[in-house]
Design a protein around this motif. Structure first.
Motif, short mmCIF file in Angstrom:
data_model
loop_
_atom_site.label_atom_id
_atom_site.label_comp_id
_atom_site.label_asym_id
_atom_site.label_seq_id
_atom_site.Cartn_x
_atom_site.Cartn_y
_atom_site.Cartn_z
N MET A 35 4.44 -1.55 2.89
CA MET A 35 4.22 -2.73 2.05
C MET A 35 3.01 -3.52 2.52
SD MET A 35 8.12 -3.96 1.27
CE MET A 35 7.62 -5.60 0.75
N ALA A 36 2.86 -3.65 3.84
CA ALA A 36 1.70 -4.38 4.38
C ALA A 36 0.42 -3.65 4.00
CB ALA A 36 1.83 -4.52 5.89
N GLU A 37 0.42 -2.35 4.19
CA GLU A 37 -0.75 -1.53 3.85
C GLU A 37 -1.10 -1.69 2.36
OE1 GLU A 37 -2.22 0.51 6.09
OE2 GLU A 37 -3.06 2.26 5.06
N THR A 38 -0.08 -1.64 1.54
CA THR A 38 -0.26 -1.75 0.08
C THR A 38 -0.81 -3.13 -0.29
OG1 THR A 38 1.60 -0.23 -0.22
CG2 THR A 38 0.91 -1.50 -2.15
N MET A 39 -0.26 -4.16 0.37
CA MET A 39 -0.69 -5.54 0.10
C MET A 39 -2.17 -5.72 0.45
SD MET A 39 0.78 -9.08 1.77
CE MET A 39 0.34 -8.74 3.48
N TYR A 40 -2.58 -5.25 1.64
CA TYR A 40 -3.97 -5.45 2.06
C TYR A 40 -4.94 -4.59 1.25
CZ TYR A 40 -2.44 -8.43 5.84
OH TYR A 40 -1.90 -9.46 6.56
N ASP A 41 -4.45 -3.45 0.79
CA ASP A 41 -5.30 -2.58 -0.02
C ASP A 41 -5.59 -3.19 -1.39
OD1 ASP A 41 -6.50 0.15 -0.64
OD2 ASP A 41 -4.98 -0.02 -2.21
N ALA A 42 -4.61 -3.96 -1.90
CA ALA A 42 -4.68 -4.44 -3.31
C ALA A 42 -5.95 -5.22 -3.66
CB ALA A 42 -3.42 -5.19 -3.67
N PRO A 43 -6.42 -6.27 -2.97
CA PRO A 43 -5.75 -6.95 -1.86
C PRO A 43 -4.91 -8.11 -2.39
CG PRO A 43 -7.99 -7.79 -2.09
CD PRO A 43 -7.74 -6.82 -3.24
N GLY A 44 -3.86 -8.42 -1.63
CA GLY A 44 -3.01 -9.54 -2.00
C GLY A 44 -2.61 -10.31 -0.75
N ILE A 45 -1.86 -11.40 -0.95
CA ILE A 45 -1.43 -12.22 0.19
C ILE A 45 0.08 -12.23 0.34
CG2 ILE A 45 -3.45 -13.72 0.37
CD1 ILE A 45 -1.94 -15.75 -1.41
N GLY A 46 0.74 -11.46 -0.52
CA GLY A 46 2.19 -11.33 -0.43
C GLY A 46 2.63 -10.17 -1.29
N LEU A 47 3.74 -9.54 -0.90
CA LEU A 47 4.27 -8.43 -1.70
C LEU A 47 5.78 -8.37 -1.51
CD1 LEU A 47 3.08 -6.02 -3.50
CD2 LEU A 47 3.55 -4.59 -1.49
N ALA A 48 6.48 -8.17 -2.61
CA ALA A 48 7.93 -8.00 -2.56
C ALA A 48 8.26 -6.53 -2.77
CB ALA A 48 8.59 -8.85 -3.64
N ALA A 49 9.33 -6.07 -2.14
CA ALA A 49 9.73 -4.65 -2.26
C ALA A 49 9.92 -4.27 -3.73
CB ALA A 49 11.00 -4.39 -1.46
N THR A 50 10.42 -5.21 -4.51
CA THR A 50 10.62 -5.00 -5.95
C THR A 50 9.34 -4.47 -6.61
OG1 THR A 50 11.95 -7.01 -5.82
CG2 THR A 50 11.49 -6.16 -8.03
N GLN A 51 8.19 -4.95 -6.15
CA GLN A 51 6.92 -4.59 -6.78
C GLN A 51 6.53 -3.13 -6.57
OE1 GLN A 51 4.97 -8.32 -5.07
NE2 GLN A 51 3.79 -8.00 -6.93
N ILE A 52 7.14 -2.48 -5.55
CA ILE A 52 6.86 -1.05 -5.38
C ILE A 52 8.10 -0.22 -5.75
CG2 ILE A 52 5.00 -1.32 -3.72
CD1 ILE A 52 7.12 -0.53 -1.52
N GLY A 53 9.01 -0.85 -6.49
CA GLY A 53 10.17 -0.13 -7.02
C GLY A 53 11.30 0.07 -6.03
N ASP A 54 11.29 -0.70 -4.93
CA ASP A 54 12.39 -0.63 -3.96
C ASP A 54 13.25 -1.87 -4.15
OD1 ASP A 54 12.84 0.79 -0.92
OD2 ASP A 54 13.77 -1.15 -1.29
#
Ligand SMILES: [Zn+2]
Length: 173
Positions: A35-54
Protein backbone atom coordinates in the motif's frame (compact mmCIF):
# COMPACT_ATOMS: atom_id res chain seq x y z
CA UNK A 1 6.90 -4.79 -2.63
CA UNK A 2 4.31 -4.62 -5.34
CA UNK A 3 2.48 -1.69 -6.81
CA UNK A 4 -1.21 -2.56 -6.74
CA UNK A 5 -3.94 -1.30 -9.04
CA UNK A 6 -5.97 1.53 -7.53
CA UNK A 7 -9.68 1.07 -8.14
CA UNK A 8 -11.55 4.07 -9.45
CA UNK A 9 -15.11 5.31 -9.23
CA UNK A 10 -17.65 3.85 -10.04
CA UNK A 11 -16.09 0.47 -9.12
CA UNK A 12 -18.57 -1.11 -6.64
CA UNK A 13 -15.74 -2.47 -4.47
CA UNK A 14 -15.11 1.11 -3.34
CA UNK A 15 -18.51 0.97 -1.63
CA UNK A 16 -17.68 -2.08 0.50
CA UNK A 17 -17.49 -1.70 4.24
CA UNK A 18 -14.12 -2.95 5.46
CA UNK A 19 -13.83 -5.65 8.13
CA UNK A 20 -11.88 -5.51 11.36
CA UNK A 21 -8.35 -6.87 11.20
CA UNK A 22 -7.75 -9.61 13.78
CA UNK A 23 -4.56 -11.18 12.46
CA UNK A 24 -1.29 -9.30 12.67
CA UNK A 25 1.17 -11.34 10.63
CA UNK A 26 3.70 -11.19 7.81
CA UNK A 27 0.91 -11.07 5.25
CA UNK A 28 -0.48 -7.91 6.84
CA UNK A 29 3.01 -6.37 6.83
CA UNK A 30 3.30 -7.27 3.15
CA UNK A 31 -0.02 -5.61 2.40
CA UNK A 32 1.07 -2.46 4.26
CA UNK A 33 4.33 -2.36 2.27
CA UNK A 34 2.42 -2.76 -0.98
CA UNK A 35 0.00 0.00 0.00
CA UNK A 36 2.84 2.39 0.83
CA UNK A 37 4.57 1.58 -2.46
CA UNK A 38 1.30 2.09 -4.35
CA UNK A 39 0.60 5.38 -2.55
CA UNK A 40 4.04 6.87 -3.33
CA UNK A 41 3.91 5.65 -6.91
CA UNK A 42 0.53 7.32 -7.55
CA UNK A 43 1.63 9.72 -5.95
CA UNK A 44 -0.71 10.26 -3.03
CA UNK A 45 -0.59 11.16 0.65
CA UNK A 46 -2.93 8.48 1.92
CA UNK A 47 -4.39 5.16 0.81
CA UNK A 48 -7.05 2.86 2.20
CA UNK A 49 -7.00 -0.91 1.63
CA UNK A 50 -10.47 -0.55 0.09
CA UNK A 51 -8.89 1.37 -2.79
CA UNK A 52 -6.87 -1.67 -3.88
CA UNK A 53 -9.80 -4.04 -3.44
CA UNK A 54 -8.83 -5.40 -0.01
CA UNK A 55 -11.67 -5.23 2.49
CA UNK A 56 -9.62 -4.86 5.67
CA UNK A 57 -9.77 -1.86 7.98
CA UNK A 58 -6.35 -0.54 7.13
CA UNK A 59 -5.00 2.79 5.91
CA UNK A 60 -1.54 4.20 5.29
CA UNK A 61 -0.81 7.91 5.49
CA UNK A 62 2.27 9.87 4.52
CA UNK A 63 3.99 11.61 7.45
CA UNK A 64 7.14 12.77 5.65
CA UNK A 65 8.53 16.16 6.58
CA UNK A 66 10.37 16.27 3.26
CA UNK A 67 8.81 14.83 0.13
CA UNK A 68 11.76 12.52 -0.57
CA UNK A 69 11.63 10.92 2.89
CA UNK A 70 8.69 8.60 2.23
CA UNK A 71 7.86 8.16 5.91
CA UNK A 72 4.48 6.60 6.31
CA UNK A 73 2.28 5.40 9.11
CA UNK A 74 -0.08 2.41 8.93
CA UNK A 75 -3.26 2.57 11.00
CA UNK A 76 -5.09 -0.72 11.51
CA UNK A 77 -8.76 -0.66 12.57
CA UNK A 78 -8.76 3.15 12.83
CA UNK A 79 -11.79 4.95 14.21
CA UNK A 80 -12.46 8.55 15.17
CA UNK A 81 -13.06 8.72 18.91
CA UNK A 82 -13.37 12.48 19.29
CA UNK A 83 -13.68 15.48 17.03
CA UNK A 84 -13.98 19.24 17.24
CA UNK A 85 -14.32 22.32 15.05
CA UNK A 86 -14.71 22.59 11.31
CA UNK A 87 -12.49 23.30 8.35
CA UNK A 88 -12.97 23.44 4.62
CA UNK A 89 -10.11 22.33 2.43
CA UNK A 90 -9.64 21.12 -1.10
CA UNK A 91 -9.58 17.35 -1.57
CA UNK A 92 -8.86 14.96 -4.34
CA UNK A 93 -8.75 11.19 -4.40
CA UNK A 94 -6.72 8.61 -6.30
CA UNK A 95 -9.99 6.70 -6.79
CA UNK A 96 -11.88 9.75 -8.10
CA UNK A 97 -9.87 10.94 -11.12
CA UNK A 98 -10.16 14.40 -12.60
CA UNK A 99 -11.84 16.08 -9.66
CA UNK A 100 -10.86 18.22 -6.70
CA UNK A 101 -13.33 20.02 -4.52
CA UNK A 102 -13.74 21.74 -1.18
CA UNK A 103 -15.01 19.45 1.57
CA UNK A 104 -16.12 20.31 5.09
CA UNK A 105 -14.37 18.24 7.77
CA UNK A 106 -13.63 18.30 11.49
CA UNK A 107 -10.70 20.57 12.32
CA UNK A 108 -9.25 18.32 14.97
CA UNK A 109 -9.77 14.61 15.57
CA UNK A 110 -8.46 11.85 17.78
CA UNK A 111 -8.18 8.45 16.14
CA UNK A 112 -7.87 5.15 17.99
CA UNK A 113 -6.10 2.44 16.00
CA UNK A 114 -3.77 -0.52 16.25
CA UNK A 115 -0.22 -0.53 14.99
CA UNK A 116 1.37 -3.19 12.79
CA UNK A 117 1.85 -5.50 15.82
CA UNK A 118 -1.72 -5.10 17.08
CA UNK A 119 -0.77 -2.69 19.86
CA UNK A 120 -3.54 -0.18 20.61
CA UNK A 121 -2.64 3.48 20.07
CA UNK A 122 -4.16 6.91 19.62
CA UNK A 123 -3.23 9.91 17.54
CA UNK A 124 -4.58 13.45 17.59
CA UNK A 125 -4.45 15.30 14.29
CA UNK A 126 -5.30 18.82 13.20
CA UNK A 127 -5.60 20.79 9.98
CA UNK A 128 -4.45 19.04 6.80
CA UNK A 129 -3.39 15.81 8.54
CA UNK A 130 -6.85 15.57 10.13
CA UNK A 131 -8.38 15.92 6.65
CA UNK A 132 -6.25 13.07 5.27
CA UNK A 133 -7.21 10.76 8.15
CA UNK A 134 -10.92 11.55 7.82
CA UNK A 135 -10.77 11.01 4.07
CA UNK A 136 -9.02 7.63 4.39
CA UNK A 137 -11.22 6.40 7.24
CA UNK A 138 -14.25 7.30 5.09
CA UNK A 139 -12.97 4.84 2.45
CA UNK A 140 -13.18 2.02 5.01
CA UNK A 141 -16.90 2.78 5.32
CA UNK A 142 -17.40 2.84 1.56
CA UNK A 143 -17.62 6.63 1.50
CA UNK A 144 -15.95 8.78 -1.16
CA UNK A 145 -15.29 12.51 -0.88
CA UNK A 146 -17.82 13.16 -3.63
CA UNK A 147 -20.49 11.93 -1.18
CA UNK A 148 -19.79 15.11 0.82
CA UNK A 149 -20.46 17.38 -2.16
CA UNK A 150 -23.76 18.95 -3.17
CA UNK A 151 -26.04 16.68 -5.24
CA UNK A 152 -25.54 18.99 -8.23
CA UNK A 153 -21.74 18.77 -8.11
CA UNK A 154 -21.95 15.03 -7.70
CA UNK A 155 -24.27 14.74 -10.72
CA UNK A 156 -21.90 16.79 -12.85
CA UNK A 157 -19.03 14.51 -11.89
CA UNK A 158 -21.08 11.38 -12.66
CA UNK A 159 -21.81 12.77 -16.11
CA UNK A 160 -18.14 13.51 -16.67
CA UNK A 161 -17.19 9.95 -15.69
CA UNK A 162 -19.77 8.53 -18.05
CA UNK A 163 -18.27 10.57 -20.86
CA UNK A 164 -14.75 9.52 -19.91
CA UNK A 165 -15.77 5.85 -19.85
CA UNK A 166 -17.45 6.24 -23.22
CA UNK A 167 -14.18 7.60 -24.58
CA UNK A 168 -15.62 10.97 -25.57
CA UNK A 169 -13.22 12.78 -23.31
CA UNK A 170 -9.73 11.60 -22.57
CA UNK A 171 -8.56 12.03 -19.00
CA UNK A 172 -5.61 14.38 -18.93
CA UNK A 173 -3.84 12.96 -15.90
ZN1 LIG B 1 -9.49 8.79 -1.43
Amino acid sequence: MTIRTILTYPNPLLRQKAKQVGTFDKELEQLIDDMAETMYDAPGIGLAATQIGDSRQLIVVDISKEKRDKDFMPLVNPRIVSSEGQQIDEEGCLSVPELTSNVKRFKKITVAYQDITGEAAEITAEERFAVVLQHEIDHLHGILFIDHLSPLKRQLYKKKVKKMLAGEERPSG
